[in-house]
Every structure is written in structure tokens, then in C-alpha cells.
Design an enzyme around this catalytic site. Structure first.
Site, mmCIF file in Angstrom:
data_model
loop_
_atom_site.group_PDB
_atom_site.id
_atom_site.type_symbol
_atom_site.label_atom_id
_atom_site.label_comp_id
_atom_site.label_asym_id
_atom_site.label_seq_id
_atom_site.Cartn_x
_atom_site.Cartn_y
_atom_site.Cartn_z
ATOM 1 N N PRO A 1 62.858 61.148 -20.291
ATOM 2 C CA PRO A 1 63.209 62.388 -19.580
ATOM 3 C C PRO A 1 62.038 63.092 -18.884
ATOM 4 O O PRO A 1 61.637 64.197 -19.274
ATOM 5 C CB PRO A 1 63.796 63.252 -20.697
ATOM 6 N N CYS A 2 61.526 62.464 -17.826
ATOM 7 C CA CYS A 2 60.447 63.107 -17.071
ATOM 8 C C CYS A 2 60.946 64.372 -16.370
ATOM 9 O O CYS A 2 60.132 65.208 -15.954
ATOM 10 C CB CYS A 2 59.840 62.134 -16.067
#
Length: 367
Positions: free
Chosen positions: A127-128
Site C-alpha cells: 500500500p504505497c
């Protein structure tokens, strides 16, 4: 710093609320999940990819906060360390680049963390999108800032326990957003000043902040160009980014070349360049390399730019296109004296000298 190269065995597409996504696996684990608006669909479905699509469906409906899909991200040991830290960010929460740098035990590596974030090829599951600027700004994301905003609002809404109707209301703004190819200069000028973007054929492209090496090369070129122009009492002027260039004289394209030379100063209107400069230089960075080598190459040629330089700081090369002489390009190294075609080679840029001037930057902050 070794990278793994795993074979892609299966590929399929998933139509998500943030656009079409391409999923790839190597037979054991998911290796990629990235936006693919314009790629042909040649799906080879596997059970793993179908499971991933099922879990994505649950995620977007608010019924899943953690993914169970095995991952094989491909990158350096440092990048994988960053990506592991990203997977520790809880659903519905955010962290800054400084937080991630601190988490991996390298508090001075904020820029390198940003680079690793940019290289993440397994969006959402790594989850950047949960990494934001220290001041709360959204910064870049592979599917675009609007998609990042959507994902954060989606997670925040479900974390807050909102009813489905209220979640839909909270995300309605995204549902009515423009798509890539539909943006205009009105949208471009409505963006926050701190957000660095280019508008090309109605599509918005985010740009990362340039590195010190990137800036130093641009500044050196501008200085050398202007010194030559002054010595010859010329009328042209060299400028460095950020300078808005309304390349096609329409409302669908606005670019910011790293360096440009403009000889027809009547093209300067309202603080920007209206039309094609005579010479353009782009200094490559990881976030712009593909765009500068292909899309902008085509745009500059068709718009009437006479000469285009692509400077690659990592490979220490300069690729020069003189469009008036054809489509072929000449490749120079950083040990060369590069002739400026629009001045018939009478102006030359000594890249060996430039490299010596900035060598210290390569030594203290190798890219």
C-alpha cells in the site's frame, strides 16, 4: 543490490473503481498489479490471479482490510525493505516518507524511500498509497493522485464505520472525475502550486522533485547556453524549469522542459511560452524516463522543436535529435564536447567539464 527477475506466467485484467488494473503472477505468487488503460488484453487466467481479483472486489466493497495473496515483489534489497514497511501500515492510516525511513532504520533516506515507493509494482497490496508528504500532501501514485485520494477516502470511510450510502457519498467526487485524456488547462491551473505535473494531450502526469544532480546539470546547461548567446549578441534566451510551455497552442498540453532555448521571444505570453521552443533538454529521472524517451520525443518533434537533447545522468550519456536533419539521433558520453545544432555546431557544450563540476554530487549521493 541484486534484483530478482521472475518470469510472468499468467496475466489478467481487473476493472476496478480506479481504472483498469493488470495483474501478473509467476506461478507461485503475485508479481505485479499496475494500471493498464491502453494495453491490449491478452489474459491467461490462473487460480491465484482470480483469487486476487476476488480479494480486490472485497477490498473495494469495504469487506477486506488485509490481503492473503502471496507476493513476489521484484527489486533491490533496499526497495524490498521499504515495501515490507509499507505492508505494516494499517488499513485506514497513513505514514510519511520520514516515518518509513525511520521504520527501516535509515532516517536520512527519505528520498531513497520515495524512490522505492515509486518503483513499487504491486499497487494496493503493497500500500504505497498510504504514504503521504510530511505536510499532508498526497504526492505521487502509479494510478494518479485522484486514485490515491479515492483509496484513502475509501479506507477512512470504512474505518469510521460509515454506512454504505455514506461511503458512496464520500466517494462520489471521484466517480465524477475526469479521465486521462479529458483534462484541460483549466484543470492544470486549478491544481495546488506545490504539485508538479505536466499536461500532455489531456492527460496529467505527476513529476517527482528533481535530484541535486538533475538540477545541477540543468543549471550548467542554461549558463553555458546563455553565455554563448551573450558573446554572440544573440536574441535567443535559455531558461530552466519550471517554465510552462503551451506546446501545441491548445488547451490540452502544457509541459515544463528542464532546459529550453527560445529564439522567438514573441512567443512569451502571460509568463509562459506559447508554441515550440527551438531547443529542449530533458534530464532523465526514474519517474520521467519513459515519458521523455517516447511521448515527449514525439510531441516535441510534431510541435516544431528543432533540436531535442535527452541527458541520462545515470548512464552519463547525451542523446541528441536534430529534427530538421531527420529522425536519427547522435549519442555522446559525458567525456564529449556536444555541438549545438541550432547554432550549426559553433556552440559546443563540454560535458566533461560539467561532470567535473558536479562529480562531488555523484560521490556523496550516487543515484
Amino acid at each position: 543490490m541484486r534484483r530478482e527477475n521472475r518470469m510472468v506466467l499468467h496475466r489478467m485484467h481487473y476493472d476496478s473503481p480506479i481504472g483498469s488494473l493488470c495483474l501478473e503472477d509467476d506461478g507461485e505468487a503475485l508479481t505485479a498489479l499496475y494500471p493498464t488503460e491502453n494495453l491490449p488484453r491478452q489474459d491467461t487466467v490462473s487460480n491465484l490471479l482470480q483469487r486476487t481479483c476476488d480479494e480486490l472486489e472485497e477490498y473495494f466493497s469495504g469487506r477486506r482490510t488485509v490481503f492473503d495473496i502471496p507476493l513476489h515483489p521484484q527489486g533491490t534489497s533496499f526497495q524490498k525493505k521499504v515495501w515490507d514497511a509499507l505492508r505494516e501500515i494499517p488499513y485506514g492510516e497513513t505514514r510519511s516518507y520520514a516515518d518509513i525511513a525511520e521504520r527501516i532504520g535509515q532516517p536520512q533516506a527519505c528520498r531513497a524511500v520515495g524512490g522505492a515507493n515509486n518503483k513499487n509494482r504491486i499497487l494496493i497490496l503493497i500500500p504505497c498509497h498510504r504514504v503521504i508528504g510530511k505536510n499532508g500532501s498526497l504526492t505521487g501514485f502509479g494510478c494518479g493522485i485522484e486514485a490515491k485520494d479515492y483509496l484513502l477516502k475509501l479506507e477512512a470511510a470504512h474505518t469510521a464505520g460509515l454506512k454504505p450510502c455514506l461511503v458512496s457519498e464520500a466517494l462520489a467526487e471521484y466517480a465524477h472525475r475526469k479521465r486521462q485524456g479529458e483534462y484541460t488547462l483549466e484543470d492544470y491551473f486549478a491544481l495546488p502550486e506545490e504539485r508538479r505535473v505536466e499536461l500532455i494531450d489531456g492527460a496529467i502526469y505527476d513529476m517527482a522533485s528533481p535530484t541535486l544532480i538533475h538540477q545541477a546539470i540543468g543549471d550548467s546547461l542554461q549558463t553555458r547556453f546563455n553565455n554563448y548567446i551573450r558573446e554572440k549578441h544573440g536574441i535567443c534566451r535559455a531558461f530552466t524549469s519550471p517554465v510552462d510551455v503551451q506546446l501545441d497552442c491548445d488547451d490540452r498540453t502544457m509541459v515544463q522542459p528542464d532546459v529550453l532555448i527560445l529564439c522567438d521571444l514573441s512567443k512569451v505570453r502571460q509568463g509562459r511560452v506559447y508554441g515550440a521552443p527551438d531547443l529542449v533538454v530533458e534530464v532523465l529521472s526514474p519517474s520521467t524516463s519513459k515519458k521523455d524517451r517516447s511521448l515527449k520525443l514525439s510531441k516535441y518533434k510534431s510541435a516544431g522543436v528543432r533540436e531535442y537533447w535527452i541527458v541520462d545522468p545515470k548512464r552519463k550519456t547525451v542523446l541528441v535529435y536534430e529534427f530538421e536533419k531527420g529522425d536519427t539521433a547522435t549519442l555522446y558520453g559525458f567525456d564529449a564536447s556536444v555541438p549545438v545544432g541550432i547554432y550549426d555546431g559553433k556552440c559546443r557544450v563540454d560535458f566533461a567539464q560539467i561532470y567535473e563540476e558536479i562529480r562531488i554530487l555523484y560521490e556523496i549521493d550516487p543515484e
